[in-house]
Enzyme design. Sequence first.
Site, mmCIF file in Angstrom:
data_model
loop_
_atom_site.group_PDB
_atom_site.id
_atom_site.type_symbol
_atom_site.label_atom_id
_atom_site.label_comp_id
_atom_site.label_asym_id
_atom_site.label_seq_id
_atom_site.Cartn_x
_atom_site.Cartn_y
_atom_site.Cartn_z
ATOM 1 N N HIS A 82 2.605 71.213 -7.661
ATOM 2 C CA HIS A 82 3.269 71.061 -8.960
ATOM 3 C C HIS A 82 3.938 69.700 -9.023
ATOM 4 O O HIS A 82 4.568 69.269 -8.067
ATOM 5 C CB HIS A 82 4.330 72.157 -9.141
ATOM 6 C CG HIS A 82 5.096 72.019 -10.420
ATOM 7 N ND1 HIS A 82 4.614 72.469 -11.626
ATOM 8 C CD2 HIS A 82 6.290 71.443 -10.685
ATOM 9 C CE1 HIS A 82 5.485 72.193 -12.577
ATOM 10 N NE2 HIS A 82 6.521 71.567 -12.041
ATOM 11 N N ASP A 161 11.370 83.054 -18.532
ATOM 12 C CA ASP A 161 11.621 81.613 -18.361
ATOM 13 C C ASP A 161 11.344 80.884 -19.674
ATOM 14 O O ASP A 161 12.088 79.994 -20.074
ATOM 15 C CB ASP A 161 10.754 81.048 -17.236
ATOM 16 C CG ASP A 161 10.813 79.522 -17.235
ATOM 17 O OD1 ASP A 161 11.918 78.995 -17.014
ATOM 18 O OD2 ASP A 161 9.795 78.881 -17.504
ATOM 19 N N ARG A 168 17.850 76.837 -23.384
ATOM 20 C CA ARG A 168 18.538 75.736 -22.669
ATOM 21 C C ARG A 168 18.307 74.408 -23.377
ATOM 22 O O ARG A 168 19.187 73.548 -23.427
ATOM 23 C CB ARG A 168 18.028 75.668 -21.219
ATOM 24 C CG ARG A 168 18.528 76.818 -20.354
ATOM 25 C CD ARG A 168 17.766 76.917 -19.062
ATOM 26 N NE ARG A 168 17.703 75.648 -18.350
ATOM 27 C CZ ARG A 168 16.668 75.236 -17.619
ATOM 28 N NH1 ARG A 168 15.600 76.002 -17.469
ATOM 29 N NH2 ARG A 168 16.703 74.082 -17.026
ATOM 30 N N SER A 183 13.302 77.867 -12.771
ATOM 31 C CA SER A 183 12.303 77.853 -13.839
ATOM 32 C C SER A 183 10.931 77.428 -13.288
ATOM 33 O O SER A 183 9.912 78.101 -13.491
ATOM 34 C CB SER A 183 12.788 76.891 -14.936
ATOM 35 O OG SER A 183 11.769 76.574 -15.836
ATOM 36 N N LYS A 187 7.382 80.149 -12.144
ATOM 37 C CA LYS A 187 6.005 80.030 -12.661
ATOM 38 C C LYS A 187 5.011 79.932 -11.511
ATOM 39 O O LYS A 187 3.930 80.509 -11.548
ATOM 40 C CB LYS A 187 5.893 78.809 -13.581
ATOM 41 C CG LYS A 187 6.689 79.008 -14.882
ATOM 42 C CD LYS A 187 6.563 77.843 -15.826
ATOM 43 C CE LYS A 187 7.517 76.738 -15.548
ATOM 44 N NZ LYS A 187 8.576 76.499 -16.513
HETATM 45 N N1 URA Z 1 10.417 72.048 -16.230
HETATM 46 C C1 URA Z 1 10.460 73.401 -16.178
HETATM 47 O O1 URA Z 1 9.429 74.058 -16.059
HETATM 48 N N2 URA Z 1 11.652 73.999 -16.260
HETATM 49 C C2 URA Z 1 12.810 73.318 -16.393
HETATM 50 O O2 URA Z 1 13.857 73.929 -16.444
HETATM 51 C C3 URA Z 1 12.747 71.923 -16.467
HETATM 52 C C4 URA Z 1 11.528 71.305 -16.375
#
Ligand code: URA
Length: 435
Positions: A82, A161, A168, A183, A187
């Site tokens: 990632h 999320d 947020r 977050s 994923k």
């Molecule tokens: N990318 C994400 O997937 N989540 C965040 O909180 C910030 C950047």
Amino acid sequence: MRTVDLIHKKRNGGQLTRGELSFLVDGYSRGEIPDYQMSAWAMAVYFQGMNARETAELTLAMARSGDQVDLSPIHGIKVDKHSTGGVGDKTTLIIGPLVAACGIPVAKMSGRGLGHTGGTIDKLEAIPGFRTELTQEQFFEQVNGIGLAVIGQSGNITPADKKLYALRDVTATVESIPLIASSVMSKKIAAGADAIVLDVKTGSGAFMKTAADAEALAKAMVDIGAEVGRQTSAIISDMDQPLGYAIGNALEVREAIATLRGEGPSDLTELCLALSAQMVVLGGQAPDLKTAEAMLRDRLASGAALDKFRAFVAAQGGDPSVVDDPDRLPQAPAIVEATAGRSGYVQRINAEELGLAAMLLGAGRETKDDQIDYAVGLMISRKVGDRVEEGDPIAWLHAGADDEKTRQVAERTRNAYTIGNAAPDMQPLLLSVVT
Ligand code: URA
């Protein structure tokens, strides 16, 4: 349990239990906890933080909020990668075939881009015929057959999320390390990886503007991995300028192919090798990074990585002849120069501005319904530290037309460069590794 008591506890610096965090995540997902209470809690986390245990439990609660992909039909250790995002980041296109050529199964779900340029899925779809929608059976079969498949994110991965991130975004609570870490990792965990390699960017083109913040974020994510039994490592890399020279979907595919031929830009090649070496070690195909890097260099030199890319493109319906003849990729009708305003050394490049320039040409989306033009984007010709003479091209804009709008983007591109008399101090690309 009452939400107000949990907000109060966090506001006063308390630590929430697993049950309390699940109550918040589940209640918010189901619409039982209103936005105003969840935003008050997020703001309390922003100021009070969360410890490693709380962060891991929040991550797992979010990972459980939707579909959890079971990759067990795929043989071997599945290592995911990632990147926290950057301008000109086409690393997945290179790393996927490269590590697959070392025996690591790559079963990747990727996103479309919202912002400067497309995401990995958009870049792949720049290849004529390439399909990113496979059934789960086709996906598993392809990974077991050729070692690599990349599909668009589908289904209902981490809805909690998604909802919390959107909240947020409008409540000034994005920039919280435990919230970002949970977050991102929720994923990856829901997507089924056994091990995870993270590329955490820092600099003007990145989310984390300082190396110290990037390291803190990397450590929070590596700690989550350790808490939940998924081996995780992170590389902190500089994003003070674009990665490689290409920004824009088909242009980035072309640069990725050159890199797989061993003819890519040195920064892009170096970062891909470093991330891939971490993946090869976590995937159990090499005992240490040095051995892994030697394997990877061999796969580039022998053409095995390029062959893997060709097989991957063909398996997903794409035209494999683009690998040997990249001119078959979509090409823009107009190429317009952006020239240097003065002579000197490139001291800084505002990567974010170049990303925006590419987006204005049509390479990215401002809203999720925008159509991408695969052919357009920028090929920069100068990077930080390079000498340039007044009037020299610093970038070529691949555009839909040579018109007023394109010339304005060329002006913007020129302004993204800071040129001075002295050669700048050079910052290394790879800053540190967090394991
Ligand atoms: N990318 C994400 O997937 N989540 C965040 O909180 C910030 C950047």
